[in-house]
Design a protein around this motif. Structure first.
Motif, short mmCIF file in Angstrom:
data_model
loop_
_atom_site.label_atom_id
_atom_site.label_comp_id
_atom_site.label_asym_id
_atom_site.label_seq_id
_atom_site.Cartn_x
_atom_site.Cartn_y
_atom_site.Cartn_z
N SER A 179 0.80 -1.22 -0.03
CA SER A 179 -0.06 0.01 0.10
C SER A 179 1.00 1.34 -0.27
N ILE A 180 0.59 2.25 -0.81
CA ILE A 180 1.23 3.57 -0.91
C ILE A 180 0.46 4.62 -0.08
N LEU A 181 1.24 5.40 0.86
CA LEU A 181 0.83 6.71 1.51
C LEU A 181 1.46 7.70 0.57
N SER A 182 0.48 8.49 0.03
CA SER A 182 1.16 9.58 -0.99
C SER A 182 0.85 10.98 -0.42
N VAL A 183 1.55 12.14 -0.38
CA VAL A 183 1.28 13.41 0.18
C VAL A 183 1.08 14.17 -1.09
N ILE A 184 -0.09 14.94 -1.37
CA ILE A 184 -0.34 15.41 -2.45
C ILE A 184 0.75 16.52 -2.56
N ASN A 185 0.95 16.71 -3.92
CA ASN A 185 1.63 17.90 -4.33
C ASN A 185 1.17 18.29 -5.60
N VAL A 186 0.07 19.54 -5.18
CA VAL A 186 -0.59 20.12 -6.25
C VAL A 186 -0.07 20.58 -7.55
N ASN A 187 1.47 20.93 -7.51
CA ASN A 187 1.97 21.17 -8.64
C ASN A 187 2.33 20.25 -9.58
N SER A 188 2.07 18.75 -9.00
CA SER A 188 2.39 17.58 -9.99
C SER A 188 0.89 17.28 -11.04
N ASP A 189 1.15 16.61 -11.82
CA ASP A 189 0.14 16.03 -12.60
C ASP A 189 -0.78 14.97 -11.93
N PRO A 190 -2.04 15.19 -11.60
CA PRO A 190 -2.65 14.17 -10.74
C PRO A 190 -2.89 12.80 -11.40
N VAL A 191 -3.42 13.00 -12.75
CA VAL A 191 -3.31 11.59 -13.61
C VAL A 191 -2.19 10.94 -13.74
N ALA A 192 -1.07 11.73 -13.99
CA ALA A 192 0.19 11.02 -14.20
C ALA A 192 0.60 10.34 -12.94
N THR A 193 0.36 10.78 -11.78
CA THR A 193 0.71 10.41 -10.36
C THR A 193 -0.10 8.95 -10.23
N TYR A 194 -1.40 9.20 -10.56
CA TYR A 194 -2.22 8.06 -10.34
C TYR A 194 -1.85 6.83 -11.30
N ASN A 195 -1.63 6.99 -12.39
CA ASN A 195 -0.99 6.12 -13.39
C ASN A 195 0.35 5.49 -13.15
N HIS A 196 0.96 6.39 -12.55
CA HIS A 196 2.57 5.95 -12.29
C HIS A 196 2.36 4.81 -10.81
N LEU A 197 1.78 5.32 -10.05
CA LEU A 197 1.45 4.39 -8.86
C LEU A 197 0.73 2.98 -9.31
N LYS A 198 -0.14 3.12 -10.21
CA LYS A 198 -0.92 1.68 -10.86
C LYS A 198 0.09 0.96 -11.32
N TYR A 199 1.00 1.63 -12.33
CA TYR A 199 2.05 0.96 -13.00
C TYR A 199 2.83 0.18 -12.12
N LEU A 200 3.10 0.76 -10.84
CA LEU A 200 3.91 -0.05 -9.88
C LEU A 200 3.25 -1.50 -9.20
N GLY A 201 2.01 -1.36 -9.74
CA GLY A 201 1.18 -2.83 -9.00
C GLY A 201 0.94 -2.78 -7.83
N ILE A 202 0.78 -1.50 -6.96
CA ILE A 202 0.23 -1.33 -5.94
C ILE A 202 -1.17 -1.84 -5.50
N ASP A 203 -1.33 -2.01 -4.31
CA ASP A 203 -3.02 -2.49 -4.05
C ASP A 203 -3.85 -1.44 -3.42
N SER A 204 -3.19 -0.66 -2.89
CA SER A 204 -3.83 0.56 -2.65
C SER A 204 -3.37 1.87 -2.34
N VAL A 205 -3.92 3.03 -2.37
CA VAL A 205 -3.05 4.27 -2.24
C VAL A 205 -3.88 5.16 -1.40
N ASP A 206 -3.33 5.91 -0.40
CA ASP A 206 -3.71 6.63 0.54
C ASP A 206 -3.30 8.17 0.41
#
Length: 414
Positions: A179-206
């Motif tokens: 599981s991933i704990l991720s602190v939001i960086n509003v200067n980042s691309d949220p969709v790219a962040t989400y897709n990257h975490l999914k690409y890593l094969g994680i089960d959940s993200v907070d």
């Protein structure tokens, strides 16, 4: 069916009751995140803590945990090993910690174990230990290399992404769910962040909103004690992910969204930004001190200190201290400011996370500094959910339409 997949099964899991405790078995960290509430937000009390928790303190912690579970008629106690960085503890010593807890809880109380780690120290040996002891594992990672390494750096100022990914890959090699704990960086691309975490094969993200309050507001929003503001960067960031997540056939678990949907369908939970249930969470420092949620450290030096310790004090007695009592009941309506008490979405957010309400001039008698973000988030999510429900009486249900965000703000602040 969207509702069944997103709500019913997770809701059953969520309602399984346990007492949660964040156990600081190590008070130091091998990295130095810029936004860390432990070390970089104004409270230096960690320097007075022993570097590691002793087995004597672990034993007394287990005894007090069993007593409290018995008092509350709860059969499980969740030990969330934290720091600092808990993997600074040697494997052999960590095993003694687990064995000591089991010795003093079994068979009446079932211990649940989790580790929150930055993953830079994970090896095959640690993976064997984690799997053998059936420990849930959470890893802190904010996104891809450029996003993560903006804030999650080591003591030499170097990024940590490559070392984190190496640790994740070791865990995956041993078939350990991550599981991933991720602190939001509003200067980042949220969709790219989400897709990257999914690409890593994680089960959940907070996804976590950064810990700020009125004395130390995030640079991304303007604020004053009139509270009301139009910009909502954190809601805007999260909702771009929500739109993708909600329509996916097999989504990863995002707790913020799942809990929101549970509350909208009538459930009640205890979570930082959501629900109005009590917060039955304790923090135990390496010397055994019993404290409320450690994010309250952003409110000032020694702010979380209670003069209560598991070596002498029961959890029940510790709950009577003003700061722990305030945290446990922080979602109660009588603990809220006037604006929150009359807010149409209070039953959803419960006034938000208590550290985010703080101002040195008037304490916690304020809405969350992220109030406008929370209003936009929950009105949008609720409206999206209701549009998916096939309920004949839907038109008779009271809910907040996203088109009425401005009128909601006017209701609260005028």
């Amino acid at each position: 069916m969207i509702i069944k997949q997103f709500i019913i099964v997770p809701f059953l899991k969520t309602t399984m009751k346990s007492i949660d405790s964040v156990i600081k078995i190590a008070s130091r960290c091998n990295i130095n995140c810029k936004y860390c509430y432990m070390y970089n937000m104004g409270d230096s009390s960690y320097r007075m803590q022993p570097k590691y928790m002793t087995l004597e303190t672990v034993k007394n912690l287990a005894i007090k945990a069993k007593e409290y579970c018995t008092l509350k008629n709860v059969k499980a106690f969740h030990f969330i090993f934290h720091g600092g960085e808990p993997l600074l503890t040697k494997i052999e010593y960590f095993q003694k910690i687990l064995d000591t807890i089991k010795e003093h809880l079994y068979p009446e109380i079932y211990p649940v174990f989790s580790i929150q780690t930055n993953a830079t120290l994970i090896t095959d040996e640690w993976a064997f230990f984690i799997k053998k002891n059936k420990i849930n594992i959470g890893i802190s990672l904010d996104g891809d290399k450029s996003v993560n390494d903006e804030n999650r750096i080591d003591h030499r100022g170097h990024g940590t992404y490559d070392r984190v990914i190496k640790g994740i890959n070791v865990l995956k090699k041993h078939d350990i769910n991550v599981s991933i704990l991720s602190v939001i960086n509003v200067n980042s691309d949220p969709v790219a962040t989400y897709n990257h975490l999914k690409y890593l094969g994680i089960d959940s993200v907070d996804f976590l909103i950064p810990d700020h309050n009125y004395d130390n507001a995030p640079a991304t929003i303007k604020h004053d004690l009139t509270y009301k503001r139009e910009e909502t960067p954190y809601a805007d960031w999260l909702l771009k992910i929500f739109d993708l997540w909600f329509m996916e056939e097999k989504p990863i678990d995002i707790r913020f969204f799942r809990y929101s949907l549970i509350v909208f369908l009538g459930g009640n939970i205890s979570f930082d930004y959501i629900g109005t249930d009590t917060n039955d969470v304790f923090v135990i420092e390496t010397n055994g001190d019993i404290e409320p949620v450690d994010s309250l450290k952003i409110c000032g030096e020694n702010f979380t200190k209670t003069n209560r310790n598991v070596n002498q004090t029961s959890f029940s007695e510790a709950t009577k201290t003003p700061i722990i009592d305030l945290y446990i009941h922080s979602k109660n309506k009588d603990k809220q400011c006037v604006q929150c008490q009359k807010c149409p979405i209070f039953e959803i957010c419960g006034g938000g996370f208590i550290p985010h309400r703080y101002h040195s001039g008037n304490g916690f008698d304020n809405p969350s500094i992220y109030c406008s973000d929370l209003i936009k988030l929950f009105t949008y999510i609720q409206n999206t959910l209701l549009n998916q429900l096939d309920i004949k009486e839907k038109e008779n249900m009271e809910y907040l339409d996203t088109k009425k965000i401005k009128s909601v703000l006017d209701t609260v602040y005028n």
